[in-house]
Design a protein around this motif. Structure first.
Motif, PDB file in Angstrom:
ATOM      1  N   MET A   1      35.255 -55.601  52.203  1.00 46.39           N
ATOM      2  CA  MET A   1      35.676 -55.840  53.557  1.00 46.39           C
ATOM      3  C   MET A   1      37.247 -55.620  53.445  1.00 46.39           C
ATOM      4  O   MET A   1      37.751 -55.867  52.705  1.00 46.39           O
ATOM      5  N   GLU A   2      37.929 -54.914  54.810  1.00 48.40           N
ATOM      6  CA  GLU A   2      39.291 -54.750  54.849  1.00 48.40           C
ATOM      7  C   GLU A   2      39.477 -54.906  56.406  1.00 48.40           C
ATOM      8  O   GLU A   2      38.982 -54.186  57.244  1.00 48.40           O
ATOM      9  N   ILE A   3      40.563 -55.577  56.606  1.00 46.70           N
ATOM     10  CA  ILE A   3      40.925 -55.672  58.059  1.00 46.70           C
ATOM     11  C   ILE A   3      42.788 -55.838  57.841  1.00 46.70           C
ATOM     12  O   ILE A   3      43.201 -56.222  57.003  1.00 46.70           O
ATOM     13  N   LYS A   4      43.254 -55.406  58.892  1.00 45.42           N
ATOM     14  CA  LYS A   4      44.677 -55.669  59.301  1.00 45.42           C
ATOM     15  C   LYS A   4      44.915 -56.145  60.820  1.00 45.42           C
ATOM     16  O   LYS A   4      44.375 -55.700  61.792  1.00 45.42           O
ATOM     17  N   ILE A   5      45.538 -57.333  60.644  1.00 44.50           N
ATOM     18  CA  ILE A   5      45.749 -58.088  61.902  1.00 44.50           C
ATOM     19  C   ILE A   5      47.090 -58.629  62.260  1.00 44.50           C
ATOM     20  O   ILE A   5      47.832 -59.168  61.050  1.00 44.50           O
ATOM     21  N   VAL A   6      47.706 -58.522  63.252  1.00 42.64           N
ATOM     22  CA  VAL A   6      48.992 -59.279  63.528  1.00 42.64           C
ATOM     23  C   VAL A   6      48.742 -60.785  63.073  1.00 42.64           C
ATOM     24  O   VAL A   6      48.165 -61.314  63.567  1.00 42.64           O
ATOM     25  N   GLN A   7      49.937 -61.220  62.436  1.00 36.15           N
ATOM     26  CA  GLN A   7      50.021 -62.314  62.063  1.00 36.15           C
ATOM     27  C   GLN A   7      49.676 -63.751  63.035  1.00 36.15           C
ATOM     28  O   GLN A   7      48.908 -64.666  62.979  1.00 36.15           O
ATOM     29  N   GLU A   8      50.255 -63.458  64.354  1.00 38.14           N
ATOM     30  CA  GLU A   8      50.210 -64.330  65.360  1.00 38.14           C
ATOM     31  C   GLU A   8      48.930 -64.552  65.528  1.00 38.14           C
ATOM     32  O   GLU A   8      48.412 -65.707  65.991  1.00 38.14           O
ATOM     33  N   LYS A   9      48.246 -63.617  66.013  1.00 41.32           N
ATOM     34  CA  LYS A   9      46.747 -63.558  66.535  1.00 41.32           C
ATOM     35  C   LYS A   9      45.745 -64.064  65.540  1.00 41.32           C
ATOM     36  O   LYS A   9      45.028 -64.709  65.618  1.00 41.32           O
ATOM     37  N   LEU A  10      46.128 -63.773  64.029  1.00 40.85           N
ATOM     38  CA  LEU A  10      45.174 -64.080  62.957  1.00 40.85           C
ATOM     39  C   LEU A  10      45.555 -65.804  62.890  1.00 40.85           C
ATOM     40  O   LEU A  10      44.591 -66.449  62.594  1.00 40.85           O
ATOM     41  N   ALA A  11      46.696 -66.140  63.020  1.00 41.55           N
ATOM     42  CA  ALA A  11      47.071 -67.721  62.727  1.00 41.55           C
ATOM     43  C   ALA A  11      46.611 -68.400  63.935  1.00 41.55           C
ATOM     44  O   ALA A  11      45.932 -69.448  63.592  1.00 41.55           O
ATOM     45  N   LYS A  12      46.489 -67.935  65.101  1.00 40.15           N
ATOM     46  CA  LYS A  12      45.840 -68.702  66.318  1.00 40.15           C
ATOM     47  C   LYS A  12      44.476 -68.849  66.003  1.00 40.15           C
ATOM     48  O   LYS A  12      43.818 -69.856  66.226  1.00 40.15           O
ATOM     49  N   ALA A  13      43.816 -67.770  65.672  1.00 40.46           N
ATOM     50  CA  ALA A  13      42.335 -67.643  65.581  1.00 40.46           C
ATOM     51  C   ALA A  13      41.903 -68.721  64.473  1.00 40.46           C
ATOM     52  O   ALA A  13      40.881 -69.513  64.434  1.00 40.46           O
ATOM     53  N   LEU A  14      42.485 -68.655  63.318  1.00 40.04           N
ATOM     54  CA  LEU A  14      42.282 -69.568  62.068  1.00 40.04           C
ATOM     55  C   LEU A  14      42.491 -71.037  62.474  1.00 40.04           C
ATOM     56  O   LEU A  14      41.771 -71.918  62.149  1.00 40.04           O
ATOM     57  N   ASN A  15      43.587 -71.142  63.263  1.00 41.23           N
ATOM     58  CA  ASN A  15      43.789 -72.654  63.705  1.00 41.23           C
ATOM     59  C   ASN A  15      42.712 -73.253  64.525  1.00 41.23           C
ATOM     60  O   ASN A  15      42.300 -74.273  64.404  1.00 41.23           O
ATOM     61  N   ASN A  16      42.265 -72.341  65.494  1.00 41.15           N
ATOM     62  CA  ASN A  16      41.018 -72.710  66.311  1.00 41.15           C
ATOM     63  C   ASN A  16      39.607 -73.054  65.584  1.00 41.15           C
ATOM     64  O   ASN A  16      39.289 -74.074  65.885  1.00 41.15           O
ATOM     65  N   VAL A  17      39.568 -72.139  64.764  1.00 42.52           N
ATOM     66  CA  VAL A  17      38.163 -72.531  63.902  1.00 42.52           C
ATOM     67  C   VAL A  17      38.302 -73.320  62.786  1.00 42.52           C
ATOM     68  O   VAL A  17      37.442 -74.225  62.382  1.00 42.52           O
ATOM     69  N   SER A  18      39.324 -73.515  62.235  1.00 39.04           N
ATOM     70  CA  SER A  18      39.449 -74.562  60.940  1.00 39.04           C
ATOM     71  C   SER A  18      39.186 -75.890  61.379  1.00 39.04           C
ATOM     72  O   SER A  18      38.985 -76.742  60.383  1.00 39.04           O
ATOM     73  N   ARG A  19      39.414 -76.388  62.670  1.00 36.35           N
ATOM     74  CA  ARG A  19      39.277 -77.830  62.962  1.00 36.35           C
ATOM     75  C   ARG A  19      37.987 -78.214  62.661  1.00 36.35           C
ATOM     76  O   ARG A  19      37.744 -79.417  62.496  1.00 36.35           O
ATOM     77  N   VAL A  20      36.829 -77.304  62.848  1.00 38.40           N
ATOM     78  CA  VAL A  20      35.639 -77.826  62.796  1.00 38.40           C
ATOM     79  C   VAL A  20      35.213 -77.780  61.318  1.00 38.40           C
ATOM     80  O   VAL A  20      34.356 -78.786  60.805  1.00 38.40           O
ATOM     81  N   ALA A  21      35.776 -77.064  60.626  1.00 35.64           N
ATOM     82  CA  ALA A  21      35.650 -77.119  58.694  1.00 35.64           C
ATOM     83  C   ALA A  21      36.352 -78.151  58.337  1.00 35.64           C
ATOM     84  O   ALA A  21      35.761 -78.769  57.391  1.00 35.64           O
ATOM     85  N   ALA A  22      37.522 -78.286  58.807  1.00 40.81           N
ATOM     86  CA  ALA A  22      38.259 -79.250  57.769  1.00 40.81           C
ATOM     87  C   ALA A  22      37.691 -80.810  57.716  1.00 40.81           C
ATOM     88  O   ALA A  22      37.159 -81.133  58.881  1.00 40.81           O
ATOM     89  N   GLY A  23      37.827 -81.145  56.785  1.00 38.33           N
ATOM     90  CA  GLY A  23      37.461 -82.594  56.470  1.00 38.33           C
ATOM     91  C   GLY A  23      35.897 -83.028  56.253  1.00 38.33           C
ATOM     92  O   GLY A  23      35.478 -83.972  56.278  1.00 38.33           O
ATOM     93  N   VAL A  24      35.015 -81.889  56.395  1.00 40.46           N
ATOM     94  CA  VAL A  24      33.705 -81.961  56.251  1.00 40.46           C
ATOM     95  C   VAL A  24      33.561 -82.501  54.667  1.00 40.46           C
ATOM     96  O   VAL A  24      34.029 -82.080  53.613  1.00 40.46           O
ATOM     97  N   ARG A  25      32.683 -83.611  54.527  1.00 45.75           N
ATOM     98  CA  ARG A  25      32.133 -83.886  53.004  1.00 45.75           C
ATOM     99  C   ARG A  25      31.603 -82.931  52.193  1.00 45.75           C
ATOM    100  O   ARG A  25      31.215 -82.084  52.570  1.00 45.75           O
ATOM    101  N   ALA A  26      32.219 -83.081  50.897  1.00 48.28           N
ATOM    102  CA  ALA A  26      31.767 -82.010  49.758  1.00 48.28           C
ATOM    103  C   ALA A  26      30.358 -81.879  49.452  1.00 48.28           C
ATOM    104  O   ALA A  26      30.117 -81.225  48.642  1.00 48.28           O
TER     105      ALA A  26
END
Length: 368
Positions: A1-26
């Motif tokens: 897999m390979e992609i190229k994305i502008v930092q601002e767009k990638l950071a914003k998208a990761l910030n949106n989705v990471s809230r659901v994943a963060a803090g889930v028990r192991a």
């Protein structure tokens, strides 16, 4: 897999989705990861906690198909600290994911996508579909969610009830002590009766971007999907029966007062300062003799408070309320002319904006 994305767009998208994943028990470590998928120049980032899934779609260049998962929080924080304006390149080889931007480079240990849970599917051809403006959506939810319960032993009360009645879509929530109903969309053709978890709705509100004007809502029998621009939030519905709340709304009240919202907020806050040691209990009284509406509290250690709004009173009455519940309701009303209605000290208090029928808030009195 390979992609190229502008930092601002990638950071914003990761910030949106990471809230659901963060803090889930192991117990399921893969749930801490974000699934990155490239399929025919379409890039998606997905996280899930099994009850809810968030997908963010991204424009990208020089894509090569593939899929991999990496720790969501680490990925979000690393990309978030890269210089703005840089083009971020992501390349995966087996479970290794290399991220490059200018002079910055890092390799993150990921995991095979085979371990990632299957994502919820909704048959959009059969789904019940609604569309509305984002501002109306945000206002309606904020007015109703405050009345939802936090008591997980009564799961049906921990969500917001989307329900159609006489051709209109309504939202309702109650914790047994207060009830809020908002007229959401008029003249709808489809019917729905579904309880959406409040935590999912909070995530939807957090995911809304300023550049999104409209939101699409799709229901099937067990799930709901909120589509807002390049972001989708899919959630399980709460399996349960919502109370027949319309029978709890008084048709009329013996006392109906027209008050300025800002004045009522002020005197309620003053009374609440003295009511902390008695659980926020305040007394609201309409008095013909005194010619006003008073909010009072009595606390032995702190002293007492009695504030008044001068108004023409035709019928005497008194009711004891939880000050926090009253302030919560007043803070989400959309106008400054408030109708405050009640009958006797054991009947519910009805709050709404003068001459508006789209929102009603009910508060049950305390035994004073």
């Amino acid at each position: 897999m390979e992609i190229k994305i502008v930092q601002e767009k990638l950071a914003k998208a990761l910030n949106n989705v990471s809230r659901v994943a963060a803090g889930v028990r192991a117990s399921l470590p893969i749930l801490n990861n974000v699934l990155i998928r490239v399929d025919d120049n379409k890039v998606s980032l997905t996280t899930t906690n099994l009850d809810m899934a968030v997908v963010s779609f991204l424009p990208a260049s020089q894509c090569k198909n593939g899929v991999v998962t990496v720790p969501a929080r680490l990925m979000a924080e690393f990309v978030g600290n890269l210089p703005k304006g840089e083009v971020v390149g992501i390349v995966s080889e087996n479970e290794k994911v290399t991220i490059r931007a200018g002079e910055y480079s890092s390799t993150i240990n990921g995991a095979l996508a085979d371990e990632f849970p299957e994502l919820p599917e909704i048959d959009e051809k059969k789904a019940v579909r609604f569309q509305m403006g984002v501002e109306e959506f945000k206002e309606g939810l904020s007015q109703v969610m405050i009345a939802a319960s936090n008591d997980t032993t009564r799961p049906a009360l921990t969500g917001v009830y989307f329900n159609t009645f006489e051709g209109t879509l309504y939202l309702a929530a109650t914790d047994g002590y207060r009830l809020a109903e908002r007229k959401f969309i008029e003249k709808v053709e489809s019917e729905v009766a579904a309880i959406v978890p409040t935590v999912s709705l909070q995530e939807v509100l957090r995911s809304l971007n300023d550049d999104v004007d409209e939101i699409e809502i799709l229901f099937d029998e067990t799930q709901v999907r909120f589509r807002m621009g390049e972001i989708e939030v899919t959630s399980k519905l709460i399996d349960g029966s919502f109370p027949d709340y319309r029978q709890l709304i008084p048709k009329e009240t013996e006392i109906s007062l027209e008050l300025k919202r800002d004045e009522l907020v002020r005197i309620t806050k003053l009374a609440a300062l003295f009511a902390k040691e008695v659980g926020g209990s305040i007394v609201c009284e309409a008095s013909q003799e005194k010619g006003g509406f008073m909010v009072a509290s009595v606390a032995n250690e702190l002293g007492e408070n009695n504030s008044e709004i001068k108004i023409d009173i035709k019928t005497d009455g008194k009711v004891t309320l939880n000050s926090r519940f009253l302030l919560d309701a007043l803070n989400v009303l959309s106008g400054n002319e408030v109708e405050f209605g009640f009958s006797n000290k054991l009947d519910p208090v009805v709050l709404k904006v003068k001459k508006k029928t789209d929102y009603i808030h009910i508060i049950m009195p305390l035994k004073g």
